[in-house]
Structures are given as structure tokens and as C-alpha cells.
Design a protein around this motif. Structure first.
Motif, short mmCIF file in Angstrom:
data_model
loop_
_atom_site.label_atom_id
_atom_site.label_comp_id
_atom_site.label_asym_id
_atom_site.label_seq_id
_atom_site.Cartn_x
_atom_site.Cartn_y
_atom_site.Cartn_z
N SER A 71 0.82 -1.22 0.00
CA SER A 71 0.00 0.00 0.00
C SER A 71 0.85 1.27 0.00
O SER A 71 0.32 2.36 -0.22
N THR A 74 -4.12 6.05 -2.82
CA THR A 74 -3.49 7.02 -1.91
C THR A 74 -2.56 7.99 -2.63
O THR A 74 -2.12 8.97 -2.02
N TYR A 109 -5.42 10.52 -2.89
CA TYR A 109 -6.14 10.78 -1.65
C TYR A 109 -5.27 10.33 -0.48
O TYR A 109 -5.36 9.19 -0.02
N ARG A 110 -4.42 11.23 -0.01
CA ARG A 110 -3.42 10.89 0.99
C ARG A 110 -4.03 10.46 2.32
O ARG A 110 -3.44 9.66 3.05
N LEU A 144 -6.33 8.54 2.97
CA LEU A 144 -6.68 7.13 3.04
C LEU A 144 -5.59 6.30 3.71
O LEU A 144 -5.86 5.23 4.26
N ARG A 145 -4.36 6.81 3.68
CA ARG A 145 -3.26 6.08 4.32
C ARG A 145 -3.48 5.96 5.82
O ARG A 145 -3.02 5.00 6.45
#
Length: 286
Positions: free
Chosen positions: A108, A192, A195-196, A198-199
Motif C-alpha cells: 500500500s 493514496t 487521496y493521501r 486514506l493512508r
């Protein structure tokens, strides 16, 4: 330089953008096998460099978790383990979950964690998630060897656990967990990059997922009215299949096994498609 010129021998390598939804050049990945080995070595050295115990943490982490589960679920909650000694039951489940979750979390972070490297030099990007699978497999191999030591001890003192012929399928179970975790990880990694935030949900989501998987309890302890819900979790069948093969107890039905395999294929394919499409433009986004 045109493709015709390249075929004439003026160039040894032509780099072109991929136009297909799924374009994986296995021959190119094989040519970069030495790079995969370097990535595996890098991951191993980076994690345990300047540590006191070094690779011993491979064993201590699941061992501490086993002790905690034995106390909380075995002593306080008094949840049975289908006749399997608690050390074997919890250590085996923790080992399998650790491999799956490590494959997921490392995959991920592929794009964000390697943005500097990806933006400077060309190499097949798929070599990175492949290397993560093998680097995580090293720790799992050490943990499995420790599990075998525990196993021999409990058999020697008369524990009823016995392996079945299905133990020969354990490598396939490990492959499925690697494919499932890496597939999920590549999906998350592709999302991610844009969309940072989401990390932040990855670690939390993985923790919740573990308790929705029969790691600290056997599937037999789930009420039959709700057991079908566990079938939506593809990791459940893998864990139960391992216990049936290695301990001779438990096991998932054929329907749950086939649905788990089908889910793994779909998730891995989706992860490869998103990874393949995202690697073209992620440098402009990160």
C-alpha cells in the motif's frame, strides 16, 4: 527512435507507455531479477539495521502476541481452541495474519514510499511489490521454523495434533495470502497517490480486519447463524485450511474455499490493473 530502428539494433531497450489495461511483461521482470534481490536485501537490512536483537524480532513479535492472546482469549475469555495447544493455535494464526498484513501494508506504500526512486530511473515497477512478497516471506519462514519446533515439542509430550496430507498444500495457502495482501495493497497504493488521507485508515482497517478473522478464535466458535458472514472474508478460509492441514482440526467448507480463491483472483487482477494504469501518471500527482 522508431520501432523499426530499434529492431535494426540501434537500441537495446525501447521504453514506451503502456496502452493496455493490464500489461505485465514477465520476461522483463525476469531480466530484472537481480534488482528484486537488491530490493529484498534492502528491506531486510533497513528494518533491522542498528537494532539490538536484529532478526530475532521476527520471532518475538508473534510470540508476544501469542502470550497476550493466550491470556486474554484463553484464560480470561476462556475460548476453546478445538483441542490445539494455545501456543500452537495462536502462534500459527498470528504468523499467517502477519504475512498477509505485511504484504498488504508494504504494497500500500509502494508509490508514496518510492516516489523519489521512481521519478529518477526506469525499471519495471512491478519488481517492487514482488520484492516485498519475498522479503516478507523471509520473516514468515523463520516464524514457521519456530512453529515447527513448538509443534515437535507438543507432539512429544502427547498432544493430539497431527498433520494431514493437506499439509502439502501449505505453500499454496501462503501464495494465496501473498496474492490477496499484495492485491489489496496495490489497490490502496493506487488510491493514496491522490487521496493521501486514506493512508491513515490502513493501519486501523487492518487491525479491525484481524478481529473479523478467526485468528484468536476458531471458526467453530462462531454461531452457525452468522458463520456464512465469515465467508465474505477471504482470509478466513486460508487460516482454517492451514489449521486443518497442520493441526488436523477445523477447516473451511468447499464453498468457502472456492469463494476465497475467486475473491483472491478478482482482487489481485483489480490491483494489477490499477497499479498498471497509475504508474503512468503518479509522478505528476505525488
Amino acid at each position: 527512435m522508431s520501432d523499426t530502428d530499434a529492431r535494426d539494433g540501434d537500441w537495446t531497450l525501447v521504453i514506451k507507455p503502456s496502452r493496455k489495461w493490464l500489461d505485465i511483461d514477465l520476461r522483463e521482470i525476469y531480466r530484472y531479477r537481480d534488482l528484486i534481490k537488491l530490493f529484498v536485501n534492502r528491506d531486510f537490512v533497513t528494518v533491522y539495521k542498528q537494532t539490538i536483537l536484529g532478526p530475532i524480532w521476527f520471532v518475538l513479535n508473534p510470540l508476544f502476541t501469542t502470550i497476550m492472546f493466550s491470556f486474554v482469549f484463553g484464560k480470561l475469555a476462556n475460548i476453546p481452541t478445538d483441542g490445539v495447544p494455545q501456543t500452537l493455535f495462536y502462534y500459527g494464526g498470528t504468523m499467517l495474519w502477519g504475512y498477509f498484513s505485511n504484504c498488504l501494508t508494504t504494497a500500500s506504500d509502494i508509490f508514496t514510499g518510492n516516489a523519489g526512486l521512481f521519478g529518477k530511473v526506469y525499471f519495471p515497477r512491478m519488481t517492487v511489490p514482488i520484492s516485498k512478497v519475498f522479503s516478507n516471506l523471509i520473516s514468515t519462514g523463520i516464524q514457521f521454523a519456530t512453529l515447527v519446533v513448538f509443534y515437535v515439542y507438543f507432539v512429544a509430550i502427547g498432544s493430539p495434533v497431527r498433520p494431514t496430507w493437506w499439509a502439502l498444500a501449505i505453500p499454496l495457502i501462503v501464495v494465496q495470502l501473498a496474492a490477496l495482501g499484495t492485491g489489496f495493497g496495490m489497490i490502496i497504493s493506487s488510491l493514496t497517490t491522490k487521496y493521501r488521507d486514506l493512508r491513515q485508515l490502513v493501519g486501523f482497517g487492518v487491525s479491525l480486519w484481524m478481529y473479523a478473522t478467526p485468528i484468536a478464535y476458531p471458526l467453530s466458535q462462531v454461531d452457525e447463524r452468522y458463520r456464512w458472514i465469515m465467508g465474505f472474508n477471504p482470509v478466513t478460509a486460508s487460516v482454517e485450511a492451514f489449521r486443518a492441514a497442520f493441526f488436523g482440526v477445523g477447516g473451511a467448507g468447499p464453498g468457502m474455499m472456492w469463494s476465497s480463491i475467486a475473491a483472491t483472483v478478482v482482487i489481485l487482477a483489480l490491483g494489477l490493473v490499477l497499479f498498471n494504469r497509475n504508474e503512468r501518471t503518479f509522478v505528476d500527482v505525488i
